[in-house]
Design a protein around this motif. Structure first.
Motif, mmCIF file in Angstrom:
data_model
loop_
_atom_site.group_PDB
_atom_site.id
_atom_site.type_symbol
_atom_site.label_atom_id
_atom_site.label_comp_id
_atom_site.label_asym_id
_atom_site.label_seq_id
_atom_site.Cartn_x
_atom_site.Cartn_y
_atom_site.Cartn_z
ATOM 1 N N UNK A 46 0.859 -1.178 0.000
ATOM 2 C CA UNK A 46 0.000 0.000 0.000
ATOM 3 C C UNK A 46 0.897 1.230 0.000
ATOM 4 N N UNK A 47 0.828 2.017 -1.049
ATOM 5 C CA UNK A 47 1.680 3.189 -1.205
ATOM 6 C C UNK A 47 0.835 4.453 -1.063
ATOM 7 N N UNK A 48 1.128 5.244 -0.024
ATOM 8 C CA UNK A 48 0.402 6.484 0.212
ATOM 9 C C UNK A 48 0.945 7.634 -0.617
ATOM 10 N N UNK A 49 0.353 8.819 -0.452
ATOM 11 C CA UNK A 49 0.750 9.981 -1.249
ATOM 12 C C UNK A 49 2.222 10.376 -1.091
ATOM 13 N N UNK A 50 2.867 10.002 0.019
ATOM 14 C CA UNK A 50 4.268 10.366 0.238
ATOM 15 C C UNK A 50 5.238 9.295 -0.248
ATOM 16 N N UNK A 51 4.719 8.181 -0.778
ATOM 17 C CA UNK A 51 5.577 7.091 -1.257
ATOM 18 C C UNK A 51 6.229 7.466 -2.583
#
Length: 122
Positions: A46-51
């Protein structure tokens, strides 16, 4: 081993969805940027906006959650699972449909990514 990545709007909210409703286990979390979950042989990143996976492409396009590509999870008693998930506030894109191999329904994670729940024909 192969892994599958979903871009998500909120890593913590997504972890809660996948662990509570779909039986995933949290393997590792990297703050609000990324988490690794497992379910059997499936590894979900799961990659969030800061990834780093959310950085804009050279042509200016920005990766975002949603779309129609999806993971497929085989389940038992699809109607009961879908009903329990609806009671838990999960959104679905459709109702259960039947095909030659079984029946399926498409639910959405909190970021709008699709998960197909599939019950094979007996």
């Amino acid at each position: 081993m192969a892994s599958f990545r979903y871009l998500v709007s909120d890593v913590d909210l997504s972890i809660a969805f996948y662990t509570k409703h779909l039986g995933f286990a949290l393997q590792q979390q990297f703050g609000p940027a990324m988490a690794i979950l497992t379910r059997g042989d499936l590894t979900l990143w799961l990659a969030g906006p800061m990834a780093s996976a959310a950085r804009p492409m050279p042509d200016g396009r920005t990766p975002e959650p949603g779309g129609w590509n999806r993971i497929v999870l085989e389940v038992r008693d699809l109607p009961a699972l879908a009903a329990a998930m609806r009671e838990g506030g999960v959104s679905f894109r459709n109702e259960i449909v039947e095909g030659p191999g079984g029946r399926q329904i498409l639910c959405e994670d909190p970021s709008g990514n699709v998960v197909e729940l599939f019950e094979p024909r007996a």
